[in-house]
Scaffold this motif. Structure first.
Motif, PDB file in Angstrom:
ATOM      1  N   GLY A  37      67.645  50.437  -6.921  1.00 37.33           N
ATOM      2  CA  GLY A  37      68.232  49.995  -5.667  1.00 37.33           C
ATOM      3  C   GLY A  37      67.457  50.541  -4.490  1.00 37.33           C
ATOM      4  N   SER A  38      67.918  50.220  -3.308  1.00 38.32           N
ATOM      5  CA  SER A  38      67.225  50.683  -2.129  1.00 38.32           C
ATOM      6  C   SER A  38      68.204  50.856  -0.985  1.00 38.32           C
ATOM      7  CB  SER A  38      66.136  49.682  -1.739  1.00 38.32           C
ATOM      8  OG  SER A  38      65.591  50.018  -0.491  1.00 38.32           O
ATOM      9  N   VAL A  39      68.338  52.091  -0.537  1.00 38.95           N
ATOM     10  CA  VAL A  39      69.178  52.374   0.627  1.00 38.95           C
ATOM     11  C   VAL A  39      68.597  51.665   1.844  1.00 38.95           C
ATOM     12  CG1 VAL A  39      69.943  54.194   2.197  1.00 38.95           C
ATOM     13  CG2 VAL A  39      70.027  54.553  -0.279  1.00 38.95           C
ATOM     14  N   ALA A  40      67.280  51.729   1.990  1.00 39.99           N
ATOM     15  CA  ALA A  40      66.626  51.088   3.136  1.00 39.99           C
ATOM     16  C   ALA A  40      66.891  49.581   3.142  1.00 39.99           C
ATOM     17  CB  ALA A  40      65.124  51.373   3.108  1.00 39.99           C
ATOM     18  N   GLU A  41      66.770  48.963   1.991  1.00 41.98           N
ATOM     19  CA  GLU A  41      67.011  47.514   1.920  1.00 41.98           C
ATOM     20  C   GLU A  41      68.454  47.189   2.279  1.00 41.98           C
ATOM     21  OE1 GLU A  41      66.590  43.736  -1.126  1.00 41.98           O
ATOM     22  OE2 GLU A  41      66.125  45.738  -1.853  1.00 41.98           O
ATOM     23  N   GLY A  42      69.392  47.991   1.788  1.00 47.93           N
ATOM     24  CA  GLY A  42      70.792  47.777   2.137  1.00 47.93           C
ATOM     25  C   GLY A  42      71.028  47.875   3.632  1.00 47.93           C
ATOM     26  N   LEU A  43      70.374  48.822   4.280  1.00 47.99           N
ATOM     27  CA  LEU A  43      70.518  48.978   5.732  1.00 47.99           C
ATOM     28  C   LEU A  43      69.919  47.800   6.484  1.00 47.99           C
ATOM     29  CD1 LEU A  43      69.872  52.782   5.976  1.00 47.99           C
ATOM     30  CD2 LEU A  43      71.954  51.596   6.688  1.00 47.99           C
ATOM     31  N   VAL A  44      68.757  47.363   6.065  1.00 45.76           N
ATOM     32  CA  VAL A  44      68.121  46.231   6.739  1.00 45.76           C
ATOM     33  C   VAL A  44      68.996  44.988   6.624  1.00 45.76           C
ATOM     34  CG1 VAL A  44      66.154  44.645   6.624  1.00 45.76           C
ATOM     35  CG2 VAL A  44      65.777  47.104   6.554  1.00 45.76           C
ATOM     36  N   ARG A  45      69.607  44.806   5.481  1.00 49.84           N
ATOM     37  CA  ARG A  45      70.428  43.609   5.255  1.00 49.84           C
ATOM     38  C   ARG A  45      71.750  43.649   6.004  1.00 49.84           C
ATOM     39  NH1 ARG A  45      69.166  40.411   0.406  1.00 49.84           N
ATOM     40  NH2 ARG A  45      67.243  41.254  -0.441  1.00 49.84           N
ATOM     41  N   GLN A  46      72.392  44.829   6.105  1.00 46.87           N
ATOM     42  CA  GLN A  46      73.754  44.859   6.626  1.00 46.87           C
ATOM     43  C   GLN A  46      73.902  45.455   8.017  1.00 46.87           C
ATOM     44  OE1 GLN A  46      75.398  47.167   3.444  1.00 46.87           O
ATOM     45  NE2 GLN A  46      75.382  49.076   4.601  1.00 46.87           N
ATOM     46  N   CYS A  47      72.965  46.247   8.467  1.00 48.23           N
ATOM     47  CA  CYS A  47      73.120  46.975   9.726  1.00 48.23           C
ATOM     48  C   CYS A  47      72.871  46.068  10.929  1.00 48.23           C
ATOM     49  CB  CYS A  47      72.165  48.170   9.741  1.00 48.23           C
ATOM     50  SG  CYS A  47      72.510  49.331  11.063  1.00 48.23           S
ATOM     51  N   ARG A  48      73.704  46.231  11.941  1.00 43.98           N
ATOM     52  CA  ARG A  48      73.534  45.449  13.174  1.00 43.98           C
ATOM     53  C   ARG A  48      72.569  46.100  14.150  1.00 43.98           C
ATOM     54  NH1 ARG A  48      79.437  45.603  13.545  1.00 43.98           N
ATOM     55  NH2 ARG A  48      80.015  44.598  11.641  1.00 43.98           N
ATOM     56  N   LEU A  49      72.269  47.377  13.911  1.00 42.84           N
ATOM     57  CA  LEU A  49      71.320  48.092  14.774  1.00 42.84           C
ATOM     58  C   LEU A  49      69.888  47.766  14.365  1.00 42.84           C
ATOM     59  CD1 LEU A  49      72.855  51.671  14.627  1.00 42.84           C
ATOM     60  CD2 LEU A  49      72.976  50.083  16.531  1.00 42.84           C
ATOM     61  N   PRO A  50      68.941  47.953  15.274  1.00 45.33           N
ATOM     62  CA  PRO A  50      67.540  47.875  14.864  1.00 45.33           C
ATOM     63  C   PRO A  50      67.260  48.984  13.845  1.00 45.33           C
ATOM     64  CG  PRO A  50      67.720  47.894  17.268  1.00 45.33           C
ATOM     65  CD  PRO A  50      69.085  48.192  16.715  1.00 45.33           C
ATOM     66  N   VAL A  51      66.518  48.641  12.806  1.00 40.79           N
ATOM     67  CA  VAL A  51      66.188  49.603  11.751  1.00 40.79           C
ATOM     68  C   VAL A  51      64.671  49.718  11.680  1.00 40.79           C
ATOM     69  CG1 VAL A  51      66.340  50.146   9.285  1.00 40.79           C
ATOM     70  CG2 VAL A  51      68.256  48.992  10.435  1.00 40.79           C
ATOM     71  N   LEU A  52      64.191  50.937  11.825  1.00 40.98           N
ATOM     72  CA  LEU A  52      62.761  51.208  11.704  1.00 40.98           C
ATOM     73  C   LEU A  52      62.527  51.811  10.325  1.00 40.98           C
ATOM     74  CD1 LEU A  52      59.883  51.513  12.817  1.00 40.98           C
ATOM     75  CD2 LEU A  52      60.619  53.674  13.852  1.00 40.98           C
ATOM     76  N   LEU A  53      61.753  51.113   9.487  1.00 40.85           N
ATOM     77  CA  LEU A  53      61.425  51.590   8.146  1.00 40.85           C
ATOM     78  C   LEU A  53      60.099  52.315   8.182  1.00 40.85           C
ATOM     79  CD1 LEU A  53      62.332  48.489   5.944  1.00 40.85           C
ATOM     80  CD2 LEU A  53      63.733  50.506   6.424  1.00 40.85           C
ATOM     81  N   VAL A  54      60.056  53.479   7.558  1.00 43.33           N
ATOM     82  CA  VAL A  54      58.847  54.278   7.502  1.00 43.33           C
ATOM     83  C   VAL A  54      58.488  54.468   6.037  1.00 43.33           C
ATOM     84  CG1 VAL A  54      57.772  56.469   8.134  1.00 43.33           C
ATOM     85  CG2 VAL A  54      59.501  55.447   9.637  1.00 43.33           C
ATOM     86  N   HIS A  55      57.300  53.994   5.670  1.00 41.10           N
ATOM     87  CA  HIS A  55      56.866  54.078   4.277  1.00 41.10           C
ATOM     88  C   HIS A  55      56.335  55.465   3.947  1.00 41.10           C
ATOM     89  CE1 HIS A  55      57.174  49.815   3.287  1.00 41.10           C
ATOM     90  NE2 HIS A  55      56.860  49.607   4.551  1.00 41.10           N
ATOM     91  N   ALA A  56      56.551  55.864   2.710  1.00 41.06           N
ATOM     92  CA  ALA A  56      55.989  57.113   2.223  1.00 41.06           C
ATOM     93  C   ALA A  56      54.476  56.940   2.115  1.00 41.06           C
ATOM     94  CB  ALA A  56      56.560  57.454   0.843  1.00 41.06           C
ATOM     95  N   PRO A  57      53.734  58.012   2.314  1.00 42.92           N
ATOM     96  CA  PRO A  57      52.291  57.898   2.149  1.00 42.92           C
ATOM     97  C   PRO A  57      51.959  57.556   0.704  1.00 42.92           C
ATOM     98  CG  PRO A  57      52.951  60.168   2.666  1.00 42.92           C
ATOM     99  CD  PRO A  57      54.173  59.340   2.657  1.00 42.92           C
ATOM    100  N   LYS A  58      50.893  56.781   0.534  1.00 42.73           N
ATOM    101  CA  LYS A  58      50.465  56.405  -0.823  1.00 42.73           C
ATOM    102  C   LYS A  58      49.885  57.619  -1.526  1.00 42.73           C
ATOM    103  CE  LYS A  58      49.738  51.665   0.242  1.00 42.73           C
ATOM    104  NZ  LYS A  58      49.476  50.473  -0.444  1.00 42.73           N
ATOM    105  N   PRO A  59      50.196  57.742  -2.832  1.00 45.17           N
ATOM    106  CA  PRO A  59      49.638  58.882  -3.580  1.00 45.17           C
ATOM    107  C   PRO A  59      48.109  58.821  -3.596  1.00 45.17           C
ATOM    108  CG  PRO A  59      51.207  57.618  -4.919  1.00 45.17           C
ATOM    109  CD  PRO A  59      51.017  56.893  -3.637  1.00 45.17           C
TER     110      PRO A  59
END
Length: 151
Positions: free
Chosen positions: A128-150
């Motif tokens: 699952g994905s907490v970030a994806e859930g927020l993007v789908r349901q949240c009415r606020l702007p959501v800024l996603l920050v990716h983890a650095p690549k290994p």
């Protein structure tokens, strides 16, 4: 621009990057930072027999408080006003994205910053994905920050 920014932390590298990005935005806009940590009580879904979960619960709460204290110290070093919230709601049973969204609304946040692990395929399906859930349901702007690549 933004006067209050909420950032979620969970101890992951992507959450650390999200905190750093939230601090940059808060510094640039003069916004207050609200740092939230949700205790994931999803372990309560499973029958574990006669195992005493007191130590696990204590460890989760102490670890969460340490994350919040570290985030507050980083904000202080950046001269950003900061408050912290720990959510420990056993009834949520793993619905972390809803808990974060509710905290953002209650705090009056205008921007939500979260890290994303960038999982794809089966990993995303299973974990699952907490970030994806927020993007789908949240009415606020959501800024996603990716983890650095290994490396």
């Amino acid at each position: 621009m933004y006067s209050k920014i909420l950032v979620a932390v969970d101890g992951s590298e992507s959450a650390t990057q999200a905190l750093e990005e939230a601090l940059r935005v808060a510094t640039a806009t003069g916004a207050e930072l609200v740092v939230v940590h949700v205790i994931d009580n999803s372990y309560l879904r499973y029958e574990v027999g006669y195992v005493d979960l007191t130590d696990l619960r204590t460890s989760l709460v102490e670890g969460g408080q340490q994350l919040l204290d570290e985030a507050k110290a980083r904000a202080a070093a950046a001269q950003v006003k900061c408050t912290t919230i720990m959510i420990d709601e056993p009834l949520a049973l793993g619905d972390v994205s809803t808990a974060i969204e509710q905290a953002a609304e209650q705090a009056g946040a205008e921007l939500l910053v979260v890290g994303t692990h960038g999982r794809r395929g089966v990993k995303r399906l299973l974990m699952g994905s907490v970030a994806e859930g927020l993007v789908r349901q949240c009415r606020l702007p959501v800024l996603l920050v990716h983890a650095p690549k290994p490396a």
